[in-house]
Design an enzyme around this catalytic site. Structure first.
Site, short mmCIF file in Angstrom:
data_model
loop_
_atom_site.label_atom_id
_atom_site.label_comp_id
_atom_site.label_asym_id
_atom_site.label_seq_id
_atom_site.Cartn_x
_atom_site.Cartn_y
_atom_site.Cartn_z
N HIS A 74 0.76 -0.87 0.13
CA HIS A 74 0.30 -0.14 0.13
C HIS A 74 0.58 1.22 -0.08
CE1 HIS A 74 -0.03 0.84 4.44
NE2 HIS A 74 0.59 -0.65 4.49
N GLU A 208 -5.53 2.14 2.46
CA GLU A 208 -4.72 0.22 3.44
C GLU A 208 -5.27 0.66 4.93
OE1 GLU A 208 -3.27 -2.86 6.74
OE2 GLU A 208 -2.46 -0.58 5.76
CO CO Z 1 0.34 0.55 8.80
ZN ZN Z 2 0.99 -1.05 6.34
#
Ligand code: CO
Ligand code: ZN
Length: 348
Positions: A74, A208
Site C-alpha cells: 500500500h 489500506e
Molecule cells: Co499501517
Molecule cells: Zn501497512
C-alpha cells in the site's frame, strides 16, 4: 550484506525517496507519481484504476504452472484530517488510520501543499488524560480565516520526517508501507533480470490504513490465482515489549495469521519451503491484531488463496518506525524465488 537477488543499495535508495513523500489514505497521488516513474520502464502495462490503485503488470512466459499472481503493497500512510478550526486558528483533527495520542504530542506535521504544523495539547491535570481530542495542530495561523485559507476543514496532515540510516537499519515515518512499495519495485527489476512464467500484477494500493479498501477492488478486477501482500509487522524484541515471535533482523516474516487473514496453508507452505530451499532468512508471523491487503483480497469473488510477507518493524505508526535492510532484502528475495517456480498444486 549479501542478498540472493535483491539490490540492497537500490532498495534503500527507493525507501529513502518514497517514505518522506506525502500520502495519507485517500491522497496517494504524490506517492503514486513517484512510483510510476520507477515502474513504467519495467512493466508491460501500467494503469491507474478508479480507486487510484497503481497496477503494473509484468507478463510471464506462460506454460505449465503459469498463474495470475497479484502482489500488493500500500502507498498510503496514516494521517490527521482537520475537523474544526477555532477562532484563534488552532486545528482539531480526526485520525485517518491508527494513531496513538502519546506518539503525536510534539510532532511536526505537513499538509499536501507543504504547510507545516506542530501538535500541541490542552493543559492536562494527569498525563492519563492525554487523548486525541485534547490535542490540536498549530500552523502558526493568525486566526480562523488565515488557517481556513491555508488548510480548510478536510485537509490531511502526515508526519514530517526524513529517513535516517543507522548501520543496516533505517528510521523514518511511513516505512509502513513504503518499504513494501520499494520491495515491489525491486521485484519488478528482478523479474526483468530473471523472467517468470507467471503474469505478475504488482499493485500499489490505496487506503489500506482505513481498511484495505483499494486492494478490495483491485483484487476483484485482477481475480488472481494467488495473492501476496507485502507489508510491515510488529516485533517483540524491544524492552518489555509484546510477547511476539518476530524480531528485527530475524528475516522476512511469513504470515500465519492476523486479524484479517488466516494465510492459506498452501501459500504459507510454499513460502516456507521456498525460503528454506533458497537459504533466505525467515520467521513465522502470528500477529494477534492488525491486517493487510491480503485480508481484503482473499475474500473477493469465490475466494483467493492468499498470504503475506511482512517486514518486521519497530515502533509502527510512529514517525520513528525502524526496519532492517537485511529483512527488506530477504522479503524481496523470497518474492523473486517464489515466482521463479511454476506453481503446481494449491486449491482448484
Ligand atoms: Co499501517
Ligand atoms: Zn501497512
Amino acid at each position: 550484506m549479501s542478498a540472493l537477488y535483491a539490490d540492497t543499495a537500490r532498495l534503500e535508495r527507493l525507501i529513502r525517496e518514497l517514505a518522506p513523500a506525502y500520502g495519507p489514505a485517500g491522497r496517494e497521488e504524490q506517492v503514486r507519481a513517484l512510483i510510476r516513474r520507477h515502474v513504467e520502464p519495467l512493466a508491460d502495462e501500467v494503469s491507474v484504476d478508479r480507486m487510484g490503485n497503481l497496477i503494473a503488470l509484468v507478463r510471464g512466459a506462460g506454460g505449465p504452472g503459469a498463474r495470475r499472481v497479484m502482489v500488493a503493497a500500500h502507498m498510503d500512510e496514516i494521517g490527521l484530517m482537520v475537523t474544526h478550526i477555532d477562532d484563534k486558528g488552532f486545528l482539531r483533527f480526526a485520525p485517518v488510520g491508527g494513531h496513538g495520542a502519546a506518539t503525536l504530542l510534539g510532532q511536526r506535521v505537513v499538509f499536501a501543499d507543504g504547510t507545516c504544523g506542530t501538535i500541541g495539547a490542552e493543559k492536562l491535570d494527569d498525563i492519563k488524560d492525554l487523548k486525541l481530542d485534547r490535542l490540536f495542530i498549530d500552523i502558526g495561523a493568525a486566526d480562523r480565516e488565515d488557517a481556513a485559507r491555508r488548510v480548510p476543514v478536510g485537509s490531511t496532515a502526515v508526519f514530517a520526517r526524513d529517513v535516517a540510516t543507522c548501520g543496516s537499519r533505517l528510521i523514518g515515518k511511513a516505512l509502513d508501507d513504503r518499504a513494501g512499495c520499494a520491495v515491489l519495485v525491486e521485484l519488478m527489476h528482478q523479474l526483468r533480470a530473471h523472467p517468470s512464467v507467471h503474469d505478475v500484477y504488482c499493485v500499489f494500493s490505496v487506503q489500506e490504513e482505513v481498511g484495505a479498501r483499494g486492494a478490495r477492488t483491485a483484487g476483484y478486477a485482477i481475480s488472481p490465482d494467488l495473492a501476496l501482500a507485502v507489508d510491515v509487522t510488529a516485533t517483540g524484541d524491544t524492552p518489555k515489549g509484546e510477547p511476539l515471535n518476530m524480531t528485527l533482523g530475524g528475516g522476512t516474516a511469513i504470515k500465519v495469521k492476523d486479524n484479517s487473514l488466516i494465510a492459506h496453508p498452501w501459500v504459507r507452505q510454499l513460502l516456507v519451503d521456498t525460503a528454506a530451499a533458497a537459504g533466505i532468512p525467515y520467521q513465522m508471523e502470528v500477529l494477534p491484531y492488525g491486517g493487510t491487503d491480503a485480508g481484503a483480497i482473499h475474500l473477493t469473488k469465490t475466494g483467493v488463496p492468499a498470504g503475506a510477507l511482512s517486514i518486521p518493524t519497530r515502533y509502527l505508526h510512529s514517525p520513528g518506525e525502524m526496519v532492517d535492510m537485511r529483512d527488506v532484502a530477504a522479503t524481496a528475495d523470497l518474492l523473486v524465488a517464489v515466482l521463479q517456480q511454476p506453481l503446481a498444486g494449491g486449491p482448484a
